[in-house]
Design a protein around this motif. Structure first.
Motif, PDB file in Angstrom:
ATOM      1  N   VAL A 117       0.846  -1.179  -0.006  1.00  0.00           N
ATOM      2  CA  VAL A 117       0.056  -0.138   0.113  1.00  0.00           C
ATOM      3  C   VAL A 117       0.878   1.267   0.021  1.00  0.00           C
ATOM      4  O   VAL A 117       0.658   2.118  -0.721  1.00  0.00           O
ATOM      5  CB  VAL A 117      -0.959  -0.063   1.142  1.00  0.00           C
ATOM      6  N   ALA A 118       1.909   1.349   0.920  1.00  0.00           N
ATOM      7  CA  ALA A 118       2.843   2.410   0.964  1.00  0.00           C
ATOM      8  C   ALA A 118       3.365   2.817  -0.524  1.00  0.00           C
ATOM      9  O   ALA A 118       3.538   3.954  -0.927  1.00  0.00           O
ATOM     10  CB  ALA A 118       3.796   2.170   2.176  1.00  0.00           C
ATOM     11  N   GLU A 119       4.045   1.628  -1.108  1.00  0.00           N
ATOM     12  CA  GLU A 119       4.817   1.919  -2.178  1.00  0.00           C
ATOM     13  C   GLU A 119       4.139   1.930  -3.514  1.00  0.00           C
ATOM     14  O   GLU A 119       4.520   2.643  -4.313  1.00  0.00           O
ATOM     15  CB  GLU A 119       5.985   0.626  -2.250  1.00  0.00           C
ATOM     16  N   GLU A 120       3.063   1.076  -3.598  1.00  0.00           N
ATOM     17  CA  GLU A 120       2.265   1.220  -4.847  1.00  0.00           C
ATOM     18  C   GLU A 120       1.088   1.801  -5.064  1.00  0.00           C
ATOM     19  O   GLU A 120       0.492   2.176  -6.096  1.00  0.00           O
ATOM     20  CB  GLU A 120       2.081  -0.549  -5.241  1.00  0.00           C
ATOM     21  N   VAL A 121       0.381   2.126  -3.868  1.00  0.00           N
ATOM     22  CA  VAL A 121      -0.967   2.693  -3.856  1.00  0.00           C
ATOM     23  C   VAL A 121      -0.802   4.170  -3.434  1.00  0.00           C
ATOM     24  O   VAL A 121      -1.657   4.756  -4.023  1.00  0.00           O
ATOM     25  CB  VAL A 121      -1.967   1.774  -2.796  1.00  0.00           C
ATOM     26  N   LEU A 122      -0.043   4.509  -2.414  1.00  0.00           N
ATOM     27  CA  LEU A 122      -0.240   5.811  -2.056  1.00  0.00           C
ATOM     28  C   LEU A 122       0.366   6.926  -3.079  1.00  0.00           C
ATOM     29  O   LEU A 122      -0.034   8.016  -3.192  1.00  0.00           O
ATOM     30  CB  LEU A 122       0.700   5.981  -0.868  1.00  0.00           C
ATOM     31  N   PRO A 123       1.397   6.580  -4.033  1.00  0.00           N
ATOM     32  CA  PRO A 123       1.518   7.485  -5.098  1.00  0.00           C
ATOM     33  C   PRO A 123       0.500   7.810  -5.858  1.00  0.00           C
ATOM     34  O   PRO A 123       0.448   8.836  -6.659  1.00  0.00           O
ATOM     35  CB  PRO A 123       2.778   6.427  -5.905  1.00  0.00           C
ATOM     36  N   PHE A 124      -0.401   6.921  -5.923  1.00  0.00           N
ATOM     37  CA  PHE A 124      -1.647   7.418  -6.885  1.00  0.00           C
ATOM     38  C   PHE A 124      -2.527   8.496  -6.145  1.00  0.00           C
ATOM     39  O   PHE A 124      -3.603   8.896  -6.901  1.00  0.00           O
ATOM     40  CB  PHE A 124      -2.532   6.164  -7.159  1.00  0.00           C
ATOM     41  N   ALA A 126      -1.457  11.294  -5.332  1.00  0.00           N
ATOM     42  CA  ALA A 126      -0.777  12.623  -5.530  1.00  0.00           C
ATOM     43  C   ALA A 126      -1.611  13.526  -6.379  1.00  0.00           C
ATOM     44  O   ALA A 126      -2.534  13.078  -7.092  1.00  0.00           O
ATOM     45  CB  ALA A 126       0.521  12.284  -6.343  1.00  0.00           C
ATOM     46  N   LYS A 127      -1.140  14.728  -6.459  1.00  0.00           N
ATOM     47  CA  LYS A 127      -2.118  15.790  -7.453  1.00  0.00           C
ATOM     48  C   LYS A 127      -1.909  15.187  -8.899  1.00  0.00           C
ATOM     49  O   LYS A 127      -0.702  14.579  -9.238  1.00  0.00           O
ATOM     50  CB  LYS A 127      -1.472  17.097  -7.193  1.00  0.00           C
ATOM     51  N   PRO A 128      -2.686  15.759  -9.602  1.00  0.00           N
ATOM     52  CA  PRO A 128      -2.762  15.455 -11.267  1.00  0.00           C
ATOM     53  C   PRO A 128      -1.459  16.291 -11.642  1.00  0.00           C
ATOM     54  O   PRO A 128      -1.356  17.291 -11.144  1.00  0.00           O
ATOM     55  CB  PRO A 128      -3.928  15.967 -11.501  1.00  0.00           C
ATOM     56  N   LEU A 143      -9.930   5.826  -5.658  1.00  0.00           N
ATOM     57  CA  LEU A 143      -9.806   4.477  -5.629  1.00  0.00           C
ATOM     58  C   LEU A 143      -8.722   4.157  -4.779  1.00  0.00           C
ATOM     59  O   LEU A 143      -8.627   3.323  -3.842  1.00  0.00           O
ATOM     60  CB  LEU A 143      -9.630   3.780  -7.142  1.00  0.00           C
ATOM     61  N   ALA A 144      -7.521   5.025  -4.851  1.00  0.00           N
ATOM     62  CA  ALA A 144      -6.216   4.786  -4.053  1.00  0.00           C
ATOM     63  C   ALA A 144      -6.723   4.862  -2.383  1.00  0.00           C
ATOM     64  O   ALA A 144      -6.429   4.145  -1.514  1.00  0.00           O
ATOM     65  CB  ALA A 144      -5.150   5.442  -4.387  1.00  0.00           C
ATOM     66  N   LEU A 180      -1.437  10.335   5.741  1.00  0.00           N
ATOM     67  CA  LEU A 180      -1.963  11.456   5.916  1.00  0.00           C
ATOM     68  C   LEU A 180      -1.208  12.843   5.108  1.00  0.00           C
ATOM     69  O   LEU A 180      -1.551  13.914   4.857  1.00  0.00           O
ATOM     70  CB  LEU A 180      -1.730  11.956   7.100  1.00  0.00           C
ATOM     71  N   VAL A 181       0.220  12.490   4.925  1.00  0.00           N
ATOM     72  CA  VAL A 181       1.150  13.424   4.217  1.00  0.00           C
ATOM     73  C   VAL A 181       0.911  13.276   2.702  1.00  0.00           C
ATOM     74  O   VAL A 181       1.488  14.242   1.946  1.00  0.00           O
ATOM     75  CB  VAL A 181       2.598  13.448   4.752  1.00  0.00           C
ATOM     76  N   SER A 182       0.224  12.611   2.300  1.00  0.00           N
ATOM     77  CA  SER A 182      -0.063  12.415   0.639  1.00  0.00           C
ATOM     78  C   SER A 182      -1.053  13.371   0.314  1.00  0.00           C
ATOM     79  O   SER A 182      -1.873  13.716   1.155  1.00  0.00           O
ATOM     80  CB  SER A 182      -0.591  10.969   0.432  1.00  0.00           C
ATOM     81  N   ASP A 183      -1.206  13.740  -0.889  1.00  0.00           N
ATOM     82  CA  ASP A 183      -2.152  14.719  -1.269  1.00  0.00           C
ATOM     83  C   ASP A 183      -3.563  14.639  -1.067  1.00  0.00           C
ATOM     84  O   ASP A 183      -4.230  15.572  -0.704  1.00  0.00           O
ATOM     85  CB  ASP A 183      -1.970  15.196  -2.775  1.00  0.00           C
TER      86      ASP A 183
END
Length: 252
Positions: A117-124, A126-128, A143-144, A180-183
């Motif tokens: 989840v941390a490596e593959e899901v959270l990056p999605f 992010a802002k467009p 979805l992420a 929490l620190v993701s967009d």
């Protein structure tokens, strides 16, 4: 008459194809949710259930395909089904840990999912990159967030029933902070709050039941310190969200 050698060595092969039915596996979810049937399913033993656990774990690839591709594929299982299977995989890990593992085999499995989840899901989340792909990016963010929220819900239950050890709790708290620190981390605030509540509740054990930790580093105080830090991040996140999107911030 001698039999024809070619005929005697001939083998008949019957090939039967059947349409895949991904919803069928969710029957197990129904069985595990009912106490009367759960024990019967568990009675089949660890071997078959471990095989089922492995099969369910492969559905992470289905979820990732939905994240990484905006185009619809009629042959691909629906995202709602993939999410339900993903959650059931986590719940099955908890049942197997409780009923069959003397170590932390299935906790390790859940920790590996946390890393995924941390490596593959959270990056999605992010802002467009540009306004051109903002619509697809918003759907991907949602979805992420659903995937992350579903996983955190399972982890909350693991902590709630007392299966979590310090290593597990530490990793999940770290995942909460990364979320929490993701967009789009604000979307997962409710799920993170549930985690914090269970960790804090678990730490509030009567002092007479604790060993003398006078000369030791108290892991309970460390966890509570992390909980307080994450809670502060939530307050700051909501404050920023209220300034930027007042109506949406109120809903969160």
């Amino acid at each position: 008459m001698r039999p024809d050698k070619a005929n005697t060595n001939r083998k008949v092969r019957i090939q039967e194809t059947a349409e895949a039915k991904p919803n069928l596996v969710l029957t197990y979810e129904y069985l595990f949710n009912r106490t009367s049937t759960r024990e019967k399913v568990l009675s089949v033993g660890e071997g078959p259930l471990k095989q089922l656990h492995t099969v369910l774990g492969n559905w992470q690839l289905v979820l990732y395909s939905h994240l990484s591709s905006a185009s619809e594929d009629p042959k691909r299982p629906e995202v709602e089904t993939a999410l339900r299977v993903f959650m059931y995989h986590g719940r099955l890990s908890a049942h197997l840990q409780h009923n069959f593992s003397e170590g932390r085999d299935y906790l390790l499995s859940t920790e590996r999912v946390a890393s995924w989840v941390a490596e593959e899901v959270l990056p999605f989340m992010a802002k467009p990159v540009s306004h051109d792909d903002s619509e697809d990016s918003e759907k991907t963010q949602q979805l992420a967030a659903k995937i992350t929220e579903s996983f955190l819900t399972v982890c909350r239950d693991v902590i709630l029933v007392g299966l979590a050890d310090k290593a597990f709790t530490d990793q999940i708290l770290h995942l909460c902070l990364l979320t929490l620190v993701s967009d789009a981390g604000y979307l997962c605030v409710p799920a993170v709050l549930h985690i914090l509540k269970e960790v804090a509740t678990d730490a509030l054990v009567p002092l007479e039941n604790k060993q003398d930790l006078e000369n030791q580093e108290d892991p309970t105080s460390l966890n509570l310190g992390v909980v307080a830090k994450i809670f502060q991040v939530i307050i700051e996140l909501l404050a920023r969200r209220l300034r930027k999107e007042p109506e949406e911030g109120k809903q969160v």
